[in-house]
Design a protein around this motif. Structure first.
Motif, PDB file in Angstrom:
ATOM      1  N   MET A  30       0.853  -1.190   0.000  1.00  0.00           N
ATOM      2  CA  MET A  30       0.000   0.000   0.000  1.00  0.00           C
ATOM      3  C   MET A  30       0.883   1.233   0.000  1.00  0.00           C
ATOM      4  O   MET A  30       1.628   1.463   0.935  1.00  0.00           O
ATOM      5  N   ARG A  31       0.792   2.008  -1.059  1.00  0.00           N
ATOM      6  CA  ARG A  31       1.569   3.243  -1.118  1.00  0.00           C
ATOM      7  C   ARG A  31       0.739   4.329  -1.805  1.00  0.00           C
ATOM      8  O   ARG A  31      -0.121   4.032  -2.652  1.00  0.00           O
ATOM      9  N   ARG A  32       0.981   5.544  -1.404  1.00  0.00           N
ATOM     10  CA  ARG A  32       0.259   6.670  -1.980  1.00  0.00           C
ATOM     11  C   ARG A  32       1.123   7.321  -3.052  1.00  0.00           C
ATOM     12  O   ARG A  32       2.261   7.688  -2.807  1.00  0.00           O
ATOM     13  N   ILE A  33       0.554   7.429  -4.254  1.00  0.00           N
ATOM     14  CA  ILE A  33       1.235   8.097  -5.370  1.00  0.00           C
ATOM     15  C   ILE A  33       0.718   9.530  -5.396  1.00  0.00           C
ATOM     16  O   ILE A  33      -0.428   9.784  -5.771  1.00  0.00           O
ATOM     17  N   PRO A  34       1.535  10.521  -5.009  1.00  0.00           N
ATOM     18  CA  PRO A  34       1.009  11.892  -4.879  1.00  0.00           C
ATOM     19  C   PRO A  34       0.852  12.624  -6.201  1.00  0.00           C
ATOM     20  O   PRO A  34       0.060  13.563  -6.295  1.00  0.00           O
ATOM     21  N   TYR A  35       1.634  12.207  -7.250  1.00  0.00           N
ATOM     22  CA  TYR A  35       1.626  12.965  -8.508  1.00  0.00           C
ATOM     23  C   TYR A  35       1.212  12.066  -9.669  1.00  0.00           C
ATOM     24  O   TYR A  35       2.002  11.769 -10.554  1.00  0.00           O
ATOM     25  N   GLY A  36      -0.040  11.626  -9.666  1.00  0.00           N
ATOM     26  CA  GLY A  36      -0.541  10.816 -10.762  1.00  0.00           C
ATOM     27  C   GLY A  36      -1.018  11.686 -11.909  1.00  0.00           C
ATOM     28  O   GLY A  36      -0.974  12.922 -11.845  1.00  0.00           O
ATOM     29  N   PRO A  37      -1.494  11.062 -12.990  1.00  0.00           N
ATOM     30  CA  PRO A  37      -1.962  11.831 -14.150  1.00  0.00           C
ATOM     31  C   PRO A  37      -3.207  12.652 -13.817  1.00  0.00           C
ATOM     32  O   PRO A  37      -4.032  12.255 -12.996  1.00  0.00           O
ATOM     33  N   GLY A  96       1.963  -6.416   6.272  1.00  0.00           N
ATOM     34  CA  GLY A  96       2.533  -6.472   7.613  1.00  0.00           C
ATOM     35  C   GLY A  96       1.597  -5.965   8.689  1.00  0.00           C
ATOM     36  O   GLY A  96       1.902  -6.073   9.879  1.00  0.00           O
ATOM     37  N   THR A  97       0.462  -5.395   8.298  1.00  0.00           N
ATOM     38  CA  THR A  97      -0.553  -4.966   9.262  1.00  0.00           C
ATOM     39  C   THR A  97      -1.830  -5.761   9.010  1.00  0.00           C
ATOM     40  O   THR A  97      -2.010  -6.363   7.950  1.00  0.00           O
ATOM     41  N   VAL A  98      -2.716  -5.748   9.987  1.00  0.00           N
ATOM     42  CA  VAL A  98      -3.994  -6.450   9.882  1.00  0.00           C
ATOM     43  C   VAL A  98      -5.115  -5.423   9.845  1.00  0.00           C
ATOM     44  O   VAL A  98      -5.138  -4.511  10.684  1.00  0.00           O
ATOM     45  N   PRO A  99      -6.062  -5.526   8.905  1.00  0.00           N
ATOM     46  CA  PRO A  99      -7.185  -4.580   8.886  1.00  0.00           C
ATOM     47  C   PRO A  99      -7.954  -4.632  10.200  1.00  0.00           C
ATOM     48  O   PRO A  99      -8.167  -5.711  10.769  1.00  0.00           O
ATOM     49  N   ARG A 100      -8.376  -3.474  10.668  1.00  0.00           N
ATOM     50  CA  ARG A 100      -9.149  -3.382  11.909  1.00  0.00           C
ATOM     51  C   ARG A 100     -10.457  -2.650  11.642  1.00  0.00           C
ATOM     52  O   ARG A 100     -10.476  -1.627  10.944  1.00  0.00           O
ATOM     53  N   LEU A 101     -11.527  -3.155  12.246  1.00  0.00           N
ATOM     54  CA  LEU A 101     -12.840  -2.545  12.059  1.00  0.00           C
ATOM     55  C   LEU A 101     -12.962  -1.260  12.876  1.00  0.00           C
ATOM     56  O   LEU A 101     -12.770  -1.262  14.093  1.00  0.00           O
ATOM     57  N   LEU A 102     -13.295  -0.173  12.204  1.00  0.00           N
ATOM     58  CA  LEU A 102     -13.610   1.077  12.882  1.00  0.00           C
ATOM     59  C   LEU A 102     -15.107   1.205  13.110  1.00  0.00           C
ATOM     60  O   LEU A 102     -15.549   1.575  14.185  1.00  0.00           O
TER      61      LEU A 102
END
Length: 486
Positions: A1-8, A159-165
């Motif tokens: 999971m990574r955030r791409i800040p400068y996409g098209p 490496g992390t586990v989803p958690r219910l909010l």
């Protein structure tokens, strides 16, 4: 999971999105700042393994929620045959004896909350008459369709586990942008050219798909649910008309377009449909029927409503004048009453924050299932005092209203609103949303994991800015995603 800040950035993306249904993109913040709800440029990229983790979490959480719903329903005296014999206007539930009463649900609604929850059990049907021996006559089971829902999850990638909010079980929005807008964005930008591309089968699961080589087709949620409804109510036509109701006081157009999109999928699935306002739902006193009334003075053109989808909170509906009549109509033992999609149990048992401490009570000691949960307690309980870092949430709240985050005993941020005026709150162990670098500062994403007919169906991501963005509110942005090969 990574955030791409400068996409098209697509030429004319605002008009493109508007034409696809995102008519509520531009807004003005309370401080007068104009902002765009859809973020064009940044996007998130996930691996296939991460998507599989989110799917597994969604499946496990829904199964746990169903067990929690059974537990909550089982705490109501009207769950028993004797409780149902007491009749519509007899009080048998107290805050001490009934979980539903404890969290503020009017007793007159309990029978239909339970009946719609236990549809497959003929003994849960509401009986008004007894045979000469005093026994309850048998009735055939009914069916109450549920089409969709959305889990809001904390997740920070591999490496992390989803958690219910929390679980938005009855009236989740962001469906247009999740199902349609981000899909077209992906196609038009070409940022994903491989087979996976995006976790997004929302539309197909609603409408269905034909057989493919090596893969059987699926009738889709609408056809599957209406077929089950007709098994319980064979007098309905093969393709009953489905009304879709929204609240016109929501002026941005978000509610209208989310309902219109669901209506379009039902129409694509082959059903006659009509879009109506909540104010056009009327009541025939003489016939005890729910009606569609086109407008004031047009009662002569009113039509009975057999099936209706309502994007309107049940917890508002059952506190309003006239609510009792609609619930009495649902209790018709001949099953001629109106069928509501989503049914009352979606708000009463699954769609409020009381679900969170119940889940922890039932599964907190189970390592395999509790890994998807956060310790949660009713605010007045002894367990709440054990948490120094927590989120305090109203049992009946929406869009992040009246949430307070506390870190190590010190308030971190809060979102004052009208919710929580009844004093009913829960506390949930603080799990601060992940942090990513955005163009204007640090952003915090929350994963919206969609369920269609109880099956994982896709994802939408919303993110808030700065410390205030640790609580996802109606001013947070929507950001699209793709799925990589790795």
């Amino acid at each position: 999971m990574r955030r791409i800040p400068y996409g098209p950035v697509r030429d004319g993306w605002q008009l493109t999105n508007y034409s696809l249904g995102l008519t509520y993109n531009d807004d003005v913040l309370p401080d007068g700042t104009a902002y765009s709800y859809w973020q064009e440029g940044p996007y998130y990229e996930f691996t296939a393994a991460e998507i599989e983790e989110l799917e597994a979490a969604t499946t496990a959480l829904y199964a746990m929620c169903l067990e929690a719903g059974d537990w909550m329903a089982g705490q109501c005296p009207r769950r028993t045959a004797e409780g149902r014999r007491q009749g519509f206007f007899t009080s048998v539930c107290t805050a001490d004896s009934c979980f539903l009463t404890r969290i503020g649900i009017p007793e007159y609604t309990h029978e239909q909350i339970l009946r719609t929850w236990f549809d497959g059990d003929a003994e849960t049907w509401t009986h008004r008459d007894k045979d000469p021996d005093g026994r309850l006559p048998m009735q055939t089971p009914d069916y109450s369709p549920t089409v969709y829902g959305r889990f809001d999850l904390w997740y920070n990638g591999a490496g992390t586990v989803p958690r219910l909010l929390e679980f938005n079980a009855q009236t989740p929005t962001s469906l247009v942008e999740g199902a349609v807008i981000q899909w077209h964005w992906m196609d038009q930008t070409g940022v994903a050219q491989h087979e996976w591309r995006q976790w997004n089968s929302i539309h197909e699961r609603l409408v269905g798909w034909e057989d493919q080589p090596g893969e059987p087709g699926d009738p889709g949620a609408w056809r599957r649910n209406i077929a089950k409804l007709r098994e319980a109510r064979p007098w309905l036509p093969e393709k009953p008309k489905i009304y879709f109701a929204y609240e016109t006081s929501e002026t941005s157009g978000e509610d209208r377009m989310n309902v219109a999109y669901l209506m379009a999928t039902a129409e694509e699935a082959g059903f006659p449909v009509e879009l109506i306002a909540m104010s056009q739902i009327g009541w025939d006193v003489a016939g005890d029927r729910v009606l569609f009334v086109p407008g004031p003075g047009q009662e002569h053109r009113a039509e009975p409503i057999d099936v209706v989808f309502m994007l309107y909170p049940w917890e508002w509906f059952w506190h309003e004048e006239g609510g009792k009549a609609f619930f009495r109509n649902m209790a018709d033992p001949e099953k001629r009453g109106t069928v509501w999609i989503e049914p009352p149990y979606k708000a009463a048992l699954l769609g409020n924050k009381a679900l969170l401490p119940v889940l922890w009570k039932l599964f907190g000691d189970d390592p395999e299932r509790s890994k998807y949960l956060l310790p949660s307690y009713f605010a007045e309980s002894s367990g709440a005092g054990s948490l120094r870092s927590y989120a305090k949430k109203p049992v009946w709240g929406r869009e992040g209203g009246s949430v307070t985050l506390v870190r190590d005993g010190v308030p971190l941020t809060s979102t004052p609103s009208e919710y929580g005026a009844d004093g009913r709150y829960i506390v949930q162990e603080l799990c601060e949303l992940p942090s990513f670098d955005g163009l204007e500062g640090t952003v915090h994403p929350v994963i919206g994991s969609w369920l269609i007919d109880g099956e994982p169906a896709g994802m939408g991501i919303r993110e808030g800015l700065g410390t205030a963005g640790l609580v996802t509110t109606n001013t947070c942005n929507f950001v699209p995603h793709v799925v990589g090969i790795a």
